[in-house]
Design an enzyme around this catalytic site. Structure first.
Site, PDB file in Angstrom:
ATOM      1  CG  ASP A  64      -2.252  -0.715   0.896  1.00 16.51           C
ATOM      2  OD1 ASP A  64      -2.462  -1.051  -0.289  1.00 16.51           O
ATOM      3  OD2 ASP A  64      -3.009  -0.990   1.835  1.00 16.51           O
ATOM      4  CE  LYS A  99       4.911  -3.342  -3.292  1.00 18.42           C
ATOM      5  NZ  LYS A  99       4.258  -2.905  -2.042  1.00 18.42           N
ATOM      6  CB  THR A 100       0.457  -1.277  -8.060  1.00 16.67           C
ATOM      7  OG1 THR A 100       0.801  -2.392  -7.235  1.00 16.67           O
ATOM      8  CG2 THR A 100      -0.183  -1.781  -9.330  1.00 16.67           C
ATOM      9  CG  HIS A 153      10.850  -8.209  -0.203  1.00 15.08           C
ATOM     10  ND1 HIS A 153      10.113  -7.160   0.291  1.00 15.08           N
ATOM     11  CD2 HIS A 153      10.532  -9.264   0.553  1.00 15.08           C
ATOM     12  CE1 HIS A 153       9.407  -7.568   1.313  1.00 15.08           C
ATOM     13  NE2 HIS A 153       9.639  -8.843   1.493  1.00 15.08           N
TER      14      HIS A 153
HETATM   15  P1  GDP Z   1       1.150  -1.172  -3.464  1.00 15.18           P
HETATM   16  O1  GDP Z   1       0.464  -2.126  -2.559  1.00 15.18           O
HETATM   17  O2  GDP Z   1       2.480  -0.740  -2.899  1.00 15.18           O
HETATM   18  O3  GDP Z   1       1.274  -1.620  -4.885  1.00 15.18           O
HETATM   19  O4  GDP Z   1       0.282   0.191  -3.440  1.00 15.18           O
HETATM   20  P2  GDP Z   1      -0.783   0.721  -4.486  1.00 15.18           P
HETATM   21  O5  GDP Z   1      -0.118   1.293  -5.676  1.00 15.18           O
HETATM   22  O6  GDP Z   1      -1.833  -0.308  -4.696  1.00 15.18           O
HETATM   23  O7  GDP Z   1      -1.372   1.945  -3.669  1.00 15.18           O
HETATM   24  C1  GDP Z   1      -2.047   1.778  -2.436  1.00 15.18           C
HETATM   25  C2  GDP Z   1      -2.987   2.916  -2.200  1.00 15.18           C
HETATM   26  O8  GDP Z   1      -2.295   4.145  -2.073  1.00 15.18           O
HETATM   27  C3  GDP Z   1      -3.976   3.108  -3.344  1.00 15.18           C
HETATM   28  O9  GDP Z   1      -5.234   3.424  -2.793  1.00 15.18           O
HETATM   29  C4  GDP Z   1      -3.417   4.281  -4.097  1.00 15.18           C
HETATM   30  O10 GDP Z   1      -4.402   5.020  -4.758  1.00 15.18           O
HETATM   31  C5  GDP Z   1      -2.776   5.095  -3.003  1.00 15.18           C
HETATM   32  N1  GDP Z   1      -1.639   5.876  -3.506  1.00 15.18           N
HETATM   33  C6  GDP Z   1      -0.592   5.424  -4.236  1.00 15.18           C
HETATM   34  N2  GDP Z   1       0.253   6.442  -4.501  1.00 15.18           N
HETATM   35  C7  GDP Z   1      -0.269   7.551  -3.942  1.00 15.18           C
HETATM   36  C8  GDP Z   1       0.163   8.922  -3.886  1.00 15.18           C
HETATM   37  O11 GDP Z   1       1.198   9.332  -4.409  1.00 15.18           O
HETATM   38  N3  GDP Z   1      -0.640   9.764  -3.179  1.00 15.18           N
HETATM   39  C9  GDP Z   1      -1.787   9.359  -2.566  1.00 15.18           C
HETATM   40  N4  GDP Z   1      -2.487  10.265  -1.911  1.00 15.18           N
HETATM   41  N5  GDP Z   1      -2.208   8.093  -2.625  1.00 15.18           N
HETATM   42  C10 GDP Z   1      -1.469   7.202  -3.304  1.00 15.18           C
END
Ligand code: GDP
Length: 476
Positions: free
Chosen positions: A88, A91-92, A136
């Site tokens: 969260d 990354k994606t 990872h």
């Molecule tokens: P992952 O689990 O690392 O792949 O994270 P995701 O890309 O799925 O992002 C998790 C949550 O954080 C999602 O609800 C995204 O919309 C939110 N999110 C990701 N990047 C940002 C950002 O730069 N700003 C904000 N406010 N939310 C973000």
């Protein structure tokens, strides 16, 4: 394990003892009659200043296939980047945002395909390859299979959340691999974002960003608002330039499987990241223990292409079966040879299942630059106090010749991440008053990790000390 030290020495017309000595310097305790794996053999051959030449059929396995690429054949290639970080943290989102910066995506008319990796062409015309599977676990699994495909890791840390357990795991995995890191402090659009706190917390893990006098690049981004992306790309390119990443495009291709599956209409399909050479339609190849002939190549924009050079990810059609992520692809001259090599590899795989000689890649690479033997280890304990005591005591038993390298230490049951980390570095995994959790246990068995349990610190230290002495002994 493909060749004994003695055999390799004979082939190079070098003294076996000299090879053993070199291996010790690389951190591997191996005797003349023990086998070493392909990468180690290749390194040794290079260390002794020999060209790799074909001698016999099995030699493809130790890379004695064709010649080492002459320096003048090497051309700059795109960096291969993996994104890691806590769940969260974005990354994606960051992978998607970076993909959106590609200047050729629109004009090429292709449609984005998720093939496990993609390439971005920057405004300046540079190309960057991103692996599309964040995290990872995938990174270390590939590494455990001998596929060190990542050149640069981007560590994503959400500025509102800070360093979390998986952030720390990602740091440990990256460090163990010796891959340079760029920190992307994400979610900087949020009012509660505190990037400075992230930088400070990183210090505790010996990651010192440039602003704080260190050499790790960091950049504030927002994957959501798409800010800081140009700067991140700039920093990736800068890092790549420093690394002088090159490959010979004019030779038979070699690459690694990024992902593979059985596709309804198309049969077995694998995404291969080409490492060197150029993969062409019609090429005969071996992937893992499967052979085949390239029927078609499809790029990350869903377009059929005729060839793919170094650092380019392509879907390969024409496989006889589904390989595994990390498997090596090697182009060979004809089908008869492909079958030979495939059969040979199958035999190797079967043999590996029954016996496993631990080797030490990390030791090897770090030792090459420092000439100090390292003894890598992963530690888990029941309480913080004992973990700290063990870490301190282990650091104290390091000498000038051999040094304990703690890849990770933590409190709680042994996790899957600990196992993949230990496996990728061929390090023992030590549990102090703790055991593996339900998922880690079968994985540890499958990966043939050296798992040790202790309940007395003294015993633990004694055993580590003895092993370290054992690694050094033949040099005396
Ligand atoms: P992952 O689990 O690392 O792949 O994270 P995701 O890309 O799925 O992002 C998790 C949550 O954080 C999602 O609800 C995204 O919309 C939110 N999110 C990701 N990047 C940002 C950002 O730069 N700003 C904000 N406010 N939310 C973000």
């Amino acid at each position: 394990e493909v060749i004994t030290v003695q055999e390799l020495a004979n082939r190079m017309a070098e003294k076996g003892a000299d090879l053993v000595k070199s291996l010790f310097k690389m951190g591997q305790a191996v005797t003349l009659n023990q086998s070493i794996d392909q990468d180690t053999a290749e390194l040794l051959v290079e260390e002794f200043g020999h060209r790799i030449q074909r001698v016999s059929e099995a030699d493809v396995e130790i890379g004695i296939e064709g010649e080492l690429d002459p320096v003048e054949s090497l051309k700059v290639r795109a960096p291969v980047v993996t994104i890691m970080g806590h769940v969260d943290h974005g990354k994606t989102s960051l992978l998607d945002a970076l993909r959106g910066t590609d200047v050729v995506a629109g004009e090429s008319g292709g449609i984005t395909q998720h093939i496990g990796a993609y390439q971005v062409t920057t405004k300046g015309g540079d190309i960057i390859t991103f692996l599309d599977t964040p995290g990872h676990e995938a990174f270390s699994e590939m590494r455990a299979r001998g596929a060190n495909v990542t050149d640069i890791v981007i560590l994503v840390v959400a500025a509102d959340d800070g360093l979390m357990p998986q952030t720390i795991e990602a740091i440990n995995h990256t460090k163990a691999a010796g891959v340079p890191m760029i920190v992307a402090i994400n979610k900087c659009d949020k009012p509660e974002a505190n990037p400075q706190k992230v930088r400070e917390r990183l210090l505790e893990h010996e990651i010192v960003v440039e602003d704080m006098g260190g050499d790790v690049q960091d950049v504030q981004v927002s994957a959501l608002k798409k800010t800081g992306l140009d700067e991140l790309i700039e920093k990736i390119l800068l890092q790549a330039e420093v690394m002088e990443l090159t490959a010979n495009p004019d030779r038979a291709a070699e690459g690694n499987v990024i992902e593979a599956q059985l596709d309804k209409g198309r049969g077995a399909v694998a995404t291969v990241l080409v490492r060197k050479g150029t993969l062409k339609v019609g090429d005969t190849f071996v992937i893992g223990a499967e052979s085949g002939k390239v029927r078609a190549l499809v790029n990350d924009k869903g377009q059929q292409v005729k060839f793919a050079g170094p650092s380019v990810p392509v879907e390969v059609l024409g496989l006889s079966g589904v390989p595994m992520a990390g498997d090596q692809m090697t182009v060979v001259e004809n089908e008869a040879r492909a079958r030979e090599v495939a059969a040979y590899r199958q035999e190797q795989i079967t043999r590996k299942r029954t016996a496993s000689v631990p080797t030490n890649f990390e030791n090897m690479f770090s030792a090459l630059s420092t000439k100090v033997i390292e003894y890598p280890v992963v530690i888990r304990g029941d309480v913080q106090g004992s973990v700290e005591a063990i870490v301190n005591a282990l650091n104290r038993i390091s000498t000038d010749e051999i040094k304990v390298r703690i890849l990770s230490s933590g409190v709680g049951a042994i996790t899957e991440s600990d196992v993949t980390l230990a496996s990728a570095s061929r390090a023992p995994l030590i549990g102090f008053n703790v055991r593996p959790n339900a998922k880690a246990r079968p994985l540890a068995i499958r990966e043939k990790i050296s798992l040790r349990y202790y309940d007395v610190i003294y015993d633990l230290l004694e055993e580590v000390r003895n092993e370290m002495a054992g690694q050094l002994a033949p040099e005396r």
